[in-house]
Design a protein around this motif. Sequence first.
Motif, PDB file in Angstrom:
ATOM      1  N   UNK A 115       9.288  53.528  65.701  1.00 34.31           N
ATOM      2  CA  UNK A 115       9.562  54.711  65.567  1.00 34.31           C
ATOM      3  C   UNK A 115       9.187  54.367  66.991  1.00 34.31           C
ATOM      4  N   UNK A 116      10.303  54.819  67.598  1.00 33.77           N
ATOM      5  CA  UNK A 116       9.762  54.973  68.484  1.00 33.77           C
ATOM      6  C   UNK A 116      10.330  57.328  69.052  1.00 33.77           C
ATOM      7  N   UNK A 117      10.970  57.785  68.054  1.00 31.79           N
ATOM      8  CA  UNK A 117      10.663  58.928  68.450  1.00 31.79           C
ATOM      9  C   UNK A 117      10.415  59.671  66.946  1.00 31.79           C
ATOM     10  N   UNK A 118      10.429  60.767  66.649  1.00 32.97           N
ATOM     11  CA  UNK A 118       9.861  61.376  65.219  1.00 32.97           C
ATOM     12  C   UNK A 118      11.610  60.759  64.115  1.00 32.97           C
ATOM     13  N   UNK A 119      12.686  60.356  65.049  1.00 33.47           N
ATOM     14  CA  UNK A 119      13.827  60.232  63.720  1.00 33.47           C
ATOM     15  C   UNK A 119      14.204  59.223  63.949  1.00 33.47           C
ATOM     16  N   UNK A 120      13.559  58.827  64.514  1.00 38.41           N
ATOM     17  CA  UNK A 120      14.546  57.099  64.961  1.00 38.41           C
ATOM     18  C   UNK A 120      13.370  56.048  64.000  1.00 38.41           C
ATOM     19  N   UNK A 121      13.965  54.685  63.552  1.00 39.17           N
ATOM     20  CA  UNK A 121      14.132  53.392  63.111  1.00 39.17           C
ATOM     21  C   UNK A 121      14.541  52.694  63.406  1.00 39.17           C
ATOM     22  N   UNK A 122      13.712  51.813  64.087  1.00 38.84           N
ATOM     23  CA  UNK A 122      14.694  49.997  64.782  1.00 38.84           C
ATOM     24  C   UNK A 122      13.737  48.956  63.734  1.00 38.84           C
ATOM     25  N   UNK A 123      14.925  48.274  63.306  1.00 30.67           N
ATOM     26  CA  UNK A 123      14.289  47.350  62.764  1.00 30.67           C
ATOM     27  C   UNK A 123      15.017  45.807  63.555  1.00 30.67           C
ATOM     28  N   UNK A 124      13.186  45.188  64.191  1.00 27.43           N
ATOM     29  CA  UNK A 124      13.579  43.824  64.783  1.00 27.43           C
ATOM     30  C   UNK A 124      13.487  43.143  64.229  1.00 27.43           C
ATOM     31  N   UNK A 125      14.147  41.392  65.204  1.00 31.61           N
ATOM     32  CA  UNK A 125      12.907  40.123  65.560  1.00 31.61           C
ATOM     33  C   UNK A 125      13.448  39.430  66.260  1.00 31.61           C
ATOM     34  N   UNK A 126      12.527  38.126  66.545  1.00 28.90           N
ATOM     35  CA  UNK A 126      12.559  38.009  67.430  1.00 28.90           C
ATOM     36  C   UNK A 126      13.798  36.578  67.424  1.00 28.90           C
ATOM     37  N   UNK A 127      13.436  36.052  66.445  1.00 28.17           N
ATOM     38  CA  UNK A 127      14.732  34.758  66.145  1.00 28.17           C
ATOM     39  C   UNK A 127      15.057  34.710  64.541  1.00 28.17           C
ATOM     40  N   UNK A 128      15.947  35.283  64.182  1.00 29.56           N
ATOM     41  CA  UNK A 128      16.861  34.807  62.976  1.00 29.56           C
ATOM     42  C   UNK A 128      16.905  34.041  62.122  1.00 29.56           C
ATOM     43  N   UNK A 129      16.056  34.438  61.033  1.00 27.70           N
ATOM     44  CA  UNK A 129      16.403  32.856  59.558  1.00 27.70           C
ATOM     45  C   UNK A 129      17.767  33.623  58.931  1.00 27.70           C
ATOM     46  N   UNK A 130      18.196  31.686  57.729  1.00 30.88           N
ATOM     47  CA  UNK A 130      18.991  32.096  57.557  1.00 30.88           C
ATOM     48  C   UNK A 130      18.717  32.822  56.166  1.00 30.88           C
ATOM     49  N   UNK A 131      17.262  32.813  56.102  1.00 26.30           N
ATOM     50  CA  UNK A 131      16.983  34.092  54.588  1.00 26.30           C
ATOM     51  C   UNK A 131      16.755  35.518  54.897  1.00 26.30           C
ATOM     52  N   UNK A 132      16.849  35.518  56.588  1.00 21.26           N
ATOM     53  CA  UNK A 132      17.499  37.324  56.915  1.00 21.26           C
ATOM     54  C   UNK A 132      18.891  38.118  55.999  1.00 21.26           C
ATOM     55  N   UNK A 133      19.213  37.156  55.347  1.00 19.97           N
ATOM     56  CA  UNK A 133      20.410  37.850  55.426  1.00 19.97           C
ATOM     57  C   UNK A 133      20.318  38.860  54.066  1.00 19.97           C
ATOM     58  N   UNK A 134      21.424  39.614  54.603  1.00 21.74           N
ATOM     59  CA  UNK A 134      20.790  40.497  52.833  1.00 21.74           C
ATOM     60  C   UNK A 134      22.065  42.052  53.372  1.00 21.74           C
TER      61      UNK A 134
END
Lengths: 114, 112
Positions: A68-87
């Motif tokens: 959460x770099x700013x008050x109204x900004x939220x970021x979701x990240x991954x360095x290496x995706x897995x198949x199970x991350x689908x959704x």
Amino acid sequence: SQTIHQWPATLVQPVGSPLSLECTVEGTSNPNLYWYRQAAGRGLQLLFYSVGIGQISSEVPQNLSASRPQDRQFILSSKKLLLSDSGFYLCAWSGGGRGPPEQYFGPGTRLTVT
Amino acid sequence: TQLLEQSPQFLSIQEGENLTVYCNSSSVFSSLQWYRQEPGEGPVLLVTVVTGGEVKKLKRLTFQFGDARKDSSLHITAAQPGDTGLYLCAGDQTSGTYKYIFGTGTRLKVLA
């Protein structure tokens, strides 16, 4: 009035690639912010929530992270995706103050990991 | 771990029929929300209940919070095709923690 944006709307990524999903909220200050993941036609699983800048609580051990770099900004990240991350990934906000914290959701990002 | 079980999981009914969806837990919640979600969209908040035994009405939808604040029900009178969607309940675990537990969902289809 408050508005919540998410992008991209859809994303197809290969296994092992990085991920960055962004969520921004307009029309409110110091919101509580949430990331959820939803399996097809099912309930939502809380991944992360934040009550302020730089304050992140993780609910489920996984290869995802949030910032959460700013008050109204939220970021979701991954360095290496897995198949199970689908959704279907949903961002939500709730306000502070009295009363139950009712959540308002963004339009979601459909992630397919191939 | 607190869980919210919804029943039924799927429901297909004819237009004009009545139905009830249940949301049950063994844990107490400070408050409970009901949402409706359309395919490919985020859930939309319908109602919040906070007091044991509370009943709220939203047009043809009636929501009730159990006396012990462990369960809730959603009753729809004279269902219409526009009521079709995924209905989700969500409980506020403990006041001040900002965390929600979502139910398993009830997929409703109303046939014209």
